[in-house]
Design an enzyme around this catalytic site. Structure first.
Site, PDB file in Angstrom:
ATOM      1  NE  ARG A  11     -69.453 -48.153 -66.572  1.00  0.00           N
ATOM      2  CZ  ARG A  11     -69.382 -47.499 -65.408  1.00  0.00           C
ATOM      3  NH1 ARG A  11     -70.491 -47.108 -64.789  1.00  0.00           N
ATOM      4  NH2 ARG A  11     -68.234 -47.179 -64.888  1.00  0.00           N
ATOM      5  CB  SER A  46     -64.362 -51.363 -69.561  1.00  0.00           C
ATOM      6  OG  SER A  46     -63.540 -50.509 -68.814  1.00  0.00           O
ATOM      7  CD  GLU A  77     -68.542 -50.661 -69.679  1.00  0.00           C
ATOM      8  OE1 GLU A  77     -67.985 -51.220 -68.724  1.00  0.00           O
ATOM      9  OE2 GLU A  77     -68.292 -49.502 -70.036  1.00  0.00           O
TER      10      GLU A  77
HETATM   11  C1  LIG Z   1     -60.892 -45.250 -74.473  1.00  0.00           C
HETATM   12  C2  LIG Z   1     -62.298 -45.374 -73.940  1.00  0.00           C
HETATM   13  C3  LIG Z   1     -62.543 -45.150 -72.596  1.00  0.00           C
HETATM   14  C4  LIG Z   1     -63.836 -45.263 -72.077  1.00  0.00           C
HETATM   15  N1  LIG Z   1     -64.028 -45.021 -70.749  1.00  0.00           N
HETATM   16  C5  LIG Z   1     -65.277 -45.104 -70.229  1.00  0.00           C
HETATM   17  C6  LIG Z   1     -65.506 -44.828 -68.844  1.00  0.00           C
HETATM   18  O1  LIG Z   1     -64.594 -44.482 -68.111  1.00  0.00           O
HETATM   19  N2  LIG Z   1     -66.767 -44.952 -68.381  1.00  0.00           N
HETATM   20  C7  LIG Z   1     -67.822 -45.303 -69.176  1.00  0.00           C
HETATM   21  O2  LIG Z   1     -68.941 -45.379 -68.667  1.00  0.00           O
HETATM   22  N3  LIG Z   1     -67.635 -45.553 -70.491  1.00  0.00           N
HETATM   23  C8  LIG Z   1     -66.409 -45.476 -71.040  1.00  0.00           C
HETATM   24  N4  LIG Z   1     -66.202 -45.738 -72.363  1.00  0.00           N
HETATM   25  C9  LIG Z   1     -67.348 -46.170 -73.195  1.00  0.00           C
HETATM   26  C10 LIG Z   1     -68.019 -45.010 -73.976  1.00  0.00           C
HETATM   27  O3  LIG Z   1     -67.184 -43.911 -74.063  1.00  0.00           O
HETATM   28  C11 LIG Z   1     -69.340 -44.573 -73.333  1.00  0.00           C
HETATM   29  O4  LIG Z   1     -70.222 -45.660 -73.190  1.00  0.00           O
HETATM   30  C12 LIG Z   1     -70.048 -43.479 -74.139  1.00  0.00           C
HETATM   31  O5  LIG Z   1     -71.151 -42.978 -73.430  1.00  0.00           O
HETATM   32  C13 LIG Z   1     -70.522 -43.966 -75.507  1.00  0.00           C
HETATM   33  O6  LIG Z   1     -70.951 -42.822 -76.217  1.00  0.00           O
HETATM   34  P1  LIG Z   1     -71.078 -42.822 -77.776  1.00  0.00           P
HETATM   35  O7  LIG Z   1     -71.722 -41.551 -78.178  1.00  0.00           O
HETATM   36  O8  LIG Z   1     -69.787 -43.130 -78.411  1.00  0.00           O
HETATM   37  O9  LIG Z   1     -72.114 -44.034 -77.984  1.00  0.00           O
HETATM   38  P2  LIG Z   1     -72.197 -45.040 -79.220  1.00  0.00           P
HETATM   39  O10 LIG Z   1     -71.085 -46.018 -79.144  1.00  0.00           O
HETATM   40  O11 LIG Z   1     -72.383 -44.304 -80.484  1.00  0.00           O
HETATM   41  O12 LIG Z   1     -73.561 -45.782 -78.845  1.00  0.00           O
HETATM   42  C14 LIG Z   1     -73.652 -46.604 -77.703  1.00  0.00           C
HETATM   43  C15 LIG Z   1     -75.081 -47.152 -77.615  1.00  0.00           C
HETATM   44  O13 LIG Z   1     -75.972 -46.081 -77.376  1.00  0.00           O
HETATM   45  C16 LIG Z   1     -76.937 -45.963 -78.430  1.00  0.00           C
HETATM   46  N5  LIG Z   1     -77.111 -44.508 -78.622  1.00  0.00           N
HETATM   47  C17 LIG Z   1     -76.141 -43.595 -78.846  1.00  0.00           C
HETATM   48  N6  LIG Z   1     -76.672 -42.354 -78.883  1.00  0.00           N
HETATM   49  C18 LIG Z   1     -78.017 -42.510 -78.691  1.00  0.00           C
HETATM   50  C19 LIG Z   1     -79.126 -41.603 -78.629  1.00  0.00           C
HETATM   51  N7  LIG Z   1     -78.974 -40.275 -78.785  1.00  0.00           N
HETATM   52  N8  LIG Z   1     -80.372 -42.126 -78.424  1.00  0.00           N
HETATM   53  C20 LIG Z   1     -80.545 -43.455 -78.267  1.00  0.00           C
HETATM   54  N9  LIG Z   1     -79.546 -44.352 -78.319  1.00  0.00           N
HETATM   55  C21 LIG Z   1     -78.293 -43.882 -78.521  1.00  0.00           C
HETATM   56  C22 LIG Z   1     -76.329 -46.676 -79.618  1.00  0.00           C
HETATM   57  O14 LIG Z   1     -77.308 -47.165 -80.499  1.00  0.00           O
HETATM   58  C23 LIG Z   1     -75.567 -47.795 -78.918  1.00  0.00           C
HETATM   59  O15 LIG Z   1     -76.426 -48.853 -78.585  1.00  0.00           O
HETATM   60  C24 LIG Z   1     -64.922 -45.622 -72.929  1.00  0.00           C
HETATM   61  C25 LIG Z   1     -64.666 -45.832 -74.300  1.00  0.00           C
HETATM   62  C26 LIG Z   1     -63.380 -45.698 -74.801  1.00  0.00           C
HETATM   63  C27 LIG Z   1     -63.136 -45.895 -76.268  1.00  0.00           C
END
Ligand SMILES: Cc1cc2nc3c(=O)[nH]c(=O)nc-3n(C[C@H](O)[C@H](O)[C@H](O)COP(=O)(O)OP(=O)(O)OC[C@H]3O[C@@H](n4cnc5c(N)ncnc54)[C@H](O)[C@@H]3O)c2cc1C
Length: 338
Positions: free
Chosen positions: A164, A238, A334
């Site tokens: 992570r 998580s 995380e």
């Molecule tokens: C129900 C649920 C289940 C999940 N299960 C998992 C799992 O099994 N495994 C796992 O690893 N994660 C899991 N996650 C966490 C999440 O889905 C991941 O971390 C996902 O990759 C976040 O993507 P996002 O686009 O929503 O990021 P955001 O929440 O929008 O951003 C996360 C971070 O990345 C930065 N960011 C986003 N996009 C960019 C970009 N293009 N360039 C630079 N920085 C950027 C943001 O500024 C922030 O710091 C889960 C979340 C939920 C709600």
């Protein structure tokens, strides 16, 4: 491009926290992004890039710019004997991208089905689930340096992926906007069904011939039955990482807590499920106001409706303290705290 003032972020984060951004804009081309960045530099404003908002907790309003990444496009850029090289723009929805790959028989992402969020955030924390991580299929990414608008290519080595973790959460935090990612996907699938309940689910589904489609469906079934849906209850998956201990520390703890579940990583390291530690401290199903710990998944903190980000954060502090007191283990968050 429309720049909104004092925009609500409630619909843009899966915790459903009602924070506001002083300025908010979405970009769907790199030129628009560059223009917005120039504007932000002139105003000497702060910048937050937002994907699907599924790994973020807003503990306060954002006194600056929030830019929502809506870059789209999926393209097969290269093929060799064993691999397809598929490029996906950062604003593509992760799960839809996985489904696209399965439809075209590009193997390697099936175990990562149904993870919320966008492609652009997937390398940020090297997303992982069911025995797979994106570092296993990552080829390269392109990112824009927010200081000078130059585009850089990062290899897997450059990204320094860990559990992570990546360079974008440490050395290059807030320095780059990820624009697209190229994944190296297999022509001949290497099925990975050893983890979690995948085998059992495949049996339940009466799958006679293993395929990436069947594995994806098994993962979707398991995740849908186990994980709280953010559309129904606010959460970011998580909240804490599973702590990794040295064997020596683990052996001492095991004497005190003989039932402690664990996974051996290598000769010197052991991973402990944070969910178990949190449950042992009595937090499972806890609720104060609208901030709580999920009734079945103690690793998931939830917003029952109108919790503020700070209330969720304070709850996470209490959990950290009690796990440290009981086990001497310091949990790491995380979720990105804003
Ligand atoms: C129900 C649920 C289940 C999940 N299960 C998992 C799992 O099994 N495994 C796992 O690893 N994660 C899991 N996650 C966490 C999440 O889905 C991941 O971390 C996902 O990759 C976040 O993507 P996002 O686009 O929503 O990021 P955001 O929440 O929008 O951003 C996360 C971070 O990345 C930065 N960011 C986003 N996009 C960019 C970009 N293009 N360039 C630079 N920085 C950027 C943001 O500024 C922030 O710091 C889960 C979340 C939920 C709600």
């Amino acid at each position: 491009m429309r720049i909104l003032q004092n925009a609500s972020l409630k619909q843009y984060n899966t915790f459903g926290i009602n924070a506001t951004a002083k300025q908010f804009a979405a970009f769907s081309t790199i030129d628009d992004l560059k223009e917005l960045l120039e504007h932000i530099h002139k105003k000497k404003s702060t910048l937050l890039i937002l994907g699907g908002g599924s790994n973020i907790l807003f503990t306060k309003d954002v006194d600056g710019f929030v830019l929502k990444n809506e870059l789209k496009g999926i393209e097969l850029v290269k093929e060799d004997t064993n691999h397809f090289y598929v490029k996906a723009a950062a604003g593509e929805n992760w799960h839809w991208f996985v489904m696209h790959c399965i439809k075209h028989n590009y193997a390697g992402l099936e175990n990562l089905s149904l993870i919320p969020g966008n492609v652009g955030a997937s390398p940020m924390q090297n997303i992982g689930a069911y025995g797979a991580e994106i570092k296993d299929v990552f080829e390269s990414l392109e990112a824009l340096n927010v200081k000078d608008n130059t585009v850089h290519t990062f290899s897997a080595n450059d990204c320094a992926f860990g559990y992570r973790e990546s360079v974008f959460k440490t050395k290059y935090k807030d320095r780059f906007v990820i624009l697209n990612v190229i994944f190296r996907l297999n022509k001949i699938p290497a099925f990975n069904t050893a983890y979690g309940a995948i085998e059992h689910e495949l049996e339940k589904m009466n799958v006679s011939e293993l395929s990436i489609r069947a594995i994806a469906q098994a993962v979707i079934n398991i995740r849908s039955s186990k994980l709280p849906n953010p559309a129904e209850i606010g959460n970011a998956g998580s909240f804490f990482k599973n702590p990794v201990l040295l064997q020596k520390q683990f052996q001492l703890l095991l004497k005190k807590h003989p039932g402690m579940p664990h996974y051996t990583i290598d000769e010197t390291h052991v991973k402990i499920p944070a969910a178990w530690l949190i449950e042992q401290c009595g937090w499972k199903g806890y609720r104060k106001g609208d901030a709580g710990v999920h009734i079945h998944q103690p690793l998931v903190l939830v917003n029952h409706g109108n919790a503020s980000g700070i209330e969720i954060y304070q709850l996470s502090e209490q959990i950290l303290k009690s796990v440290k007191q009981e086990f001497g283990i310091v949990l790491e968050r995380e979720v990105n705290i804003i």
